[in-house]
Each structure stands twice: as C-alpha cells, then as structure tokens.
Design an enzyme around this catalytic site. Structure first.
Site, PDB file in Angstrom:
ATOM      1  N   ILE A   1      -3.076 -11.277   3.282  1.00 46.43           N
ATOM      2  CA  ILE A   1      -2.510 -12.630   3.261  1.00 46.43           C
ATOM      3  C   ILE A   1      -1.943 -13.001   4.636  1.00 46.43           C
ATOM      4  O   ILE A   1      -2.041 -14.147   5.077  1.00 46.43           O
ATOM      5  CB  ILE A   1      -1.397 -12.701   2.182  1.00 46.43           C
ATOM      6  CG1 ILE A   1      -1.979 -12.394   0.792  1.00 46.43           C
ATOM      7  CG2 ILE A   1      -0.706 -14.049   2.182  1.00 46.43           C
ATOM      8  CD1 ILE A   1      -0.917 -12.069  -0.262  1.00 46.43           C
ATOM      9  N   GLY A   2      -1.365 -12.009   5.325  1.00 44.02           N
ATOM     10  CA  GLY A   2      -0.761 -12.263   6.639  1.00 44.02           C
ATOM     11  C   GLY A   2      -1.798 -12.687   7.663  1.00 44.02           C
ATOM     12  O   GLY A   2      -1.544 -13.596   8.475  1.00 44.02           O
TER      13      GLY A   2
ATOM     14  N   TYR B   1      13.984   7.532  -9.093  1.00 39.82           N
ATOM     15  CA  TYR B   1      13.000   6.673  -8.432  1.00 39.82           C
ATOM     16  C   TYR B   1      11.804   6.368  -9.337  1.00 39.82           C
ATOM     17  O   TYR B   1      11.242   7.257  -9.966  1.00 39.82           O
ATOM     18  CB  TYR B   1      12.497   7.336  -7.147  1.00 39.82           C
ATOM     19  CG  TYR B   1      11.524   6.496  -6.355  1.00 39.82           C
ATOM     20  CD1 TYR B   1      11.962   5.424  -5.597  1.00 39.82           C
ATOM     21  CD2 TYR B   1      10.153   6.775  -6.363  1.00 39.82           C
ATOM     22  CE1 TYR B   1      11.070   4.653  -4.856  1.00 39.82           C
ATOM     23  CE2 TYR B   1       9.256   6.015  -5.628  1.00 39.82           C
ATOM     24  CZ  TYR B   1       9.718   4.955  -4.875  1.00 39.82           C
ATOM     25  OH  TYR B   1       8.834   4.188  -4.146  1.00 39.82           O
TER      26      TYR B   1
HETATM   27  N1  LIG Z   1      -1.713  -8.977  -2.787  1.00 39.33           N
HETATM   28  C1  LIG Z   1      -0.991  -9.340  -3.849  1.00 39.33           C
HETATM   29  O1  LIG Z   1      -1.496  -9.431  -4.986  1.00 39.33           O
HETATM   30  C2  LIG Z   1       0.461  -9.674  -3.689  1.00 39.33           C
HETATM   31  C3  LIG Z   1       1.170 -10.109  -4.815  1.00 39.33           C
HETATM   32  C4  LIG Z   1       2.519 -10.415  -4.695  1.00 39.33           C
HETATM   33  C5  LIG Z   1       3.135 -10.291  -3.463  1.00 39.33           C
HETATM   34  N2  LIG Z   1       2.446  -9.847  -2.382  1.00 39.33           N
HETATM   35  C6  LIG Z   1       3.161  -9.714  -1.113  1.00 39.33           C
HETATM   36  O2  LIG Z   1       2.413 -10.321  -0.085  1.00 39.33           O
HETATM   37  C7  LIG Z   1       2.687  -9.677   1.160  1.00 39.33           C
HETATM   38  C8  LIG Z   1       1.386  -9.407   1.902  1.00 39.33           C
HETATM   39  O3  LIG Z   1       0.643  -8.476   1.154  1.00 39.33           O
HETATM   40  P1  LIG Z   1      -0.939  -8.332   1.226  1.00 39.33           P
HETATM   41  O4  LIG Z   1      -1.424  -8.391  -0.164  1.00 39.33           O
HETATM   42  O5  LIG Z   1      -1.519  -9.220   2.247  1.00 39.33           O
HETATM   43  O6  LIG Z   1      -1.059  -6.786   1.671  1.00 39.33           O
HETATM   44  P2  LIG Z   1      -1.626  -6.104   2.994  1.00 39.33           P
HETATM   45  O7  LIG Z   1      -2.973  -6.620   3.341  1.00 39.33           O
HETATM   46  O8  LIG Z   1      -1.454  -4.638   2.800  1.00 39.33           O
HETATM   47  O9  LIG Z   1      -0.615  -6.640   4.081  1.00 39.33           O
HETATM   48  C9  LIG Z   1       0.646  -6.084   4.274  1.00 39.33           C
HETATM   49  C10 LIG Z   1       0.848  -5.926   5.751  1.00 39.33           C
HETATM   50  O10 LIG Z   1       2.151  -5.362   5.941  1.00 39.33           O
HETATM   51  C11 LIG Z   1       2.027  -4.379   6.950  1.00 39.33           C
HETATM   52  N3  LIG Z   1       3.072  -3.372   6.901  1.00 39.33           N
HETATM   53  C12 LIG Z   1       3.284  -2.436   5.961  1.00 39.33           C
HETATM   54  N4  LIG Z   1       4.322  -1.655   6.328  1.00 39.33           N
HETATM   55  C13 LIG Z   1       4.763  -2.114   7.520  1.00 39.33           C
HETATM   56  C14 LIG Z   1       5.780  -1.717   8.401  1.00 39.33           C
HETATM   57  N5  LIG Z   1       6.573  -0.657   8.167  1.00 39.33           N
HETATM   58  N6  LIG Z   1       5.974  -2.419   9.538  1.00 39.33           N
HETATM   59  C15 LIG Z   1       5.174  -3.483   9.818  1.00 39.33           C
HETATM   60  N7  LIG Z   1       4.177  -3.898   9.036  1.00 39.33           N
HETATM   61  C16 LIG Z   1       3.974  -3.209   7.891  1.00 39.33           C
HETATM   62  C17 LIG Z   1       0.666  -3.740   6.706  1.00 39.33           C
HETATM   63  O11 LIG Z   1       0.273  -3.033   7.835  1.00 39.33           O
HETATM   64  P3  LIG Z   1      -0.623  -1.705   7.725  1.00 39.33           P
HETATM   65  O12 LIG Z   1      -2.017  -2.186   7.629  1.00 39.33           O
HETATM   66  O13 LIG Z   1      -0.310  -0.983   8.988  1.00 39.33           O
HETATM   67  O14 LIG Z   1      -0.181  -0.979   6.487  1.00 39.33           O
HETATM   68  C18 LIG Z   1      -0.164  -4.978   6.394  1.00 39.33           C
HETATM   69  O15 LIG Z   1      -0.656  -5.563   7.574  1.00 39.33           O
HETATM   70  C19 LIG Z   1       3.509  -8.428   0.821  1.00 39.33           C
HETATM   71  O16 LIG Z   1       4.861  -8.678   1.111  1.00 39.33           O
HETATM   72  C20 LIG Z   1       3.315  -8.266  -0.672  1.00 39.33           C
HETATM   73  O17 LIG Z   1       4.420  -7.641  -1.289  1.00 39.33           O
HETATM   74  C21 LIG Z   1       1.109  -9.548  -2.464  1.00 39.33           C
END
Ligand SMILES: NC(=O)c1ccc[n+]([C@@H]2O[C@H](COP(=O)([O-])OP(=O)(O)OC[C@H]3O[C@@H](n4cnc5c(N)ncnc54)[C@H](OP(=O)(O)O)[C@@H]3O)[C@@H](O)[C@H]2O)c1
Length: 322
Positions: free
Chosen positions: A45-46, A196
C-alpha cells in the site's frame, strides 16, 4: 457503510467506496506544493501511496529500512512518470536510534513537510524484542511512528504556518484494532512473552495507531495548529504484510474473496484522507473505504489515549537512557 457496500463497492456519502482506487479519489488534485513522507513506501500500500502522490506532483520521500527495495520502488515510479520527485531515506522504525537518524537526514535536506503517512507495519510476528527491548509489533507499528511524528512535528508546524497550507498526518491502522488484549493495551506487561498472542499484539498496535492519532489531533486542535491527524483501515489486501501468516491468509481469501481489494483500491483511503479537499479541517476521525466510520469503544476512549501518550514517552525516555 456495511458489508453490502464493501462487497458491491457501492459509494458511500463521500462519493467513494471499497472499489475506488487511489488514482480515482485524487483525480484533479494538484499536490505540486506538497512534500510527503511515506513510511514503508517501498512495497504494498505504501508504494502505491508514494506512486499516486508523485503522480499528483507531490515531492515524496520514501522512508524504508531496506534501502535497495526503496531505490527499486523509486525506479518503478519513475518508469511511468519521468518527472516524479521521489527521494529515498533509511528508516528502521523498531530502532529509536534509526528514527532519530532519519529525522536528522530529512532535516538536512532542508525541505518543508506537509504530509506524513505513517504506513509501515508488521503483522502477526512471533514474539521478539526490538533493539531497544520493546515487543516488535508495538515498537514498529506504534512506538516508532509515535517518535517519528513527534520529532517531525515542529517542521510540519513551521510549514503549515509559513505556507498557510494545512498539514495532514495519516496513521495506517486496521479493523484488527478491535481484536486486542483485554483492557486494550498491555501497559503492565507490554513485553511479556508468556501472555503474548501474535494476533492480539497486532490488534493492540493498530489500536495504538488510532489512539495516537486521536490524542495528537486533540493536542494540535488545543494549540490551534493547522494540521489534521486521522487514521484509516485500508481494507484487506494481499501484500508482503502477510508473510508471517501466508497459509492462514490464503485460506481465508479462498472463503472471503469477495471482500478483498487490490493494492490500488487498498491505497485509496490513505490518499483520500491525505489529499482530498473535502477533508479540509477534518481531524481525529477514522476512515474505512474512504468514508468515516466509528472505531471500537477502546479507540474512542480519551483517557486511554492520554495514558498511551504518557506511556509511549516513558518507554522512549527509558530506552534512550539505557
Ligand atoms: N494489507 C492489508 O490487508 C492491511 C489491512 C489492514 C491494515 N494494513 C496496514 O497497512 C500498512 C501497510 O501494509 P501493507 O499491506 O502494504 O504491507 P507491506 O507491503 O508489508 O508494507 C509494509 C511496509 O512496512 C515496512 N516495514 C516493516 N517494518 C519496518 C521497520 N521496522 N522500519 C521501517 N519499515 C518497516 C516494510 O518493509 P520491509 O519490506 O523491509 O519489511 C514494508 O515496506 C500496515 O501498517 C498494515 O498494518 C494492511
């Protein structure tokens, strides 16, 4: 907005719904006067958020722990948009030292800051402590963003004051905020291995994202600052976030495929809240499918939000001293 609207994509009061894409909700928006930071902007999403912000002509800083992935993301954006303004900077949210170093590097660029998209996250990890000794999902999803936001706030306030342009902060939360520990946040044993639960710990961190947004919004309103803070649930989207629960999520998708979104749809709510002119002055709210929704009662608890604020500051102070 109920399950019918989610499945059919029928627009809600905003004119958008679950089927709307990030490009559709920002159609006609000129963001050329804006600078944005997107945490975790190298994937999922980012990355789509960064791409569409750049498409609307904002200057985008991708903040990522994997700088090679961030550079690839930048190239991907530039491939279809040669004039995109995209920079990459290293940020590891589960390290207080790295968050401080990121802010120093960003400040050295001498840029304004209008938009902060607190998007990065991890989900359902096995129990682990960060280098500062804090449970990993809480440290990454909440505490790192809490510190990052606080350290960037003066810059955002200055930008809003000198330009007269409203600043916006968007926290990526999740519907999973409803599935947290009893009492909401495990203040007394945040790092405890025995109690946990990977799912509840994720829910707790996502609850913290909303409480953080609400408390910051309240404080900024009290100060009369021209910056809004809102939180969003992006929907269910298959991304690398699912890496610790790939089998569970693939099975879940088989039976619930009609409620899943693709990535452009997944980034729509973030972009709507970050850029849409209709949201001018709207703060302290929670959005799902580009429409305001009521989050859980814990998420609306002002006392809990204040307690989390003080607790987060204490954790950071403690970790910074050791
Ligand atoms: N996908 C869904 O269904 C969903 C649903 C509800 C909420 N969300 C929220 O949406 C947001 C984006 O998620 P996404 O689905 O796009 O997942 P994603 O593709 O895994 O994106 C998450 C990003 O966060 C980065 N990240 C993780 N740990 C980090 C750290 N310590 N420091 C800096 N960056 C870090 C990851 O980098 P790396 O590649 O290095 O790990 C990745 O680029 C999240 O906050 C998630 O909780 C997603």
């Amino acid at each position: 907005m109920g399950i019918f609207a989610l499945v059919t994509g029928r627009p809600g009061p905003s004119g958008f719904g679950s089927a709307s894409t990030a490009e559709q909700v920002t159609e006609g928006v000129d963001a050329s006067n804006l600078t944005a930071i997107v945490t975790g902007g190298a994937s999922g999403i980012g990355l789509e958020t960064a791409r569409v912000l750049a498409l609307r002509r904002a200057h985008v800083i991708i903040a990522a722990r994997n700088i090679e992935a961030a550079k690839e993301a930048k190239q991907l954006i530039l491939k279809d948009n040669l004039s995109a303004r995209v920079d990459v900077l290293t940020l590891d949210l589960c390290s207080i030292k790295s968050v401080r170093a990121f802010v120093d590097s960003f400040n050295a660029l001498d840029l304004p800051l209008n938009l902060l998209i607190n998007n990065a996250g991890v989900m359902f990890c096995p129990h682990r402590l960060s280098e500062d000794g804090i449970e990993l999902q809480f440290a990454t999803n909440h505490l790192g963003h809490f510190l990052l936001t606080n350290l960037l706030l003066e810059k955002m306030k200055n930008t809003a004051r000198t330009t007269g342009v409203e600043g916006r902060i968007v926290n990526l939360s999740s519907i999973a905020h409803v599935h947290t520990y009893k009492d909401g946040i495990h203040f007394d044993n945040i790092n405890d291995r025995i109690s946990y639960n990977d799912k509840r710990a994720y829910g707790q961190s996502k609850l913290a994202n909303i409480l953080h947004a609400n408390e910051l919004s309240r404080r900024l309103q009290e100060e009369g600052v021209n910056i809004t803070v809102n939180s969003v649930h992006p929907g269910l989207i298959m991304t690398p976030l699912m890496r610790h629960s790939a089998l569970l999520m693939r099975t879940l998708k088989l039976f619930t495929f009609w409620i899943w979104k693709n990535v452009p749809q997944g980034a729509a709510t973030t972009l709507y809240v970050a850029l849409h002119p209709k949201l001018k002055g709207v703060t302290g709210k929670y959005y799902v499918d580009c429409n305001e929704m009521k989050p859980s009662s814990y998420a609306r608890d002002e006392k809990l939000a204040k307690k989390l604020w003080d607790f987060s500051n204490k954790l950071i102070d403690g970790a910074s001293k050791s």
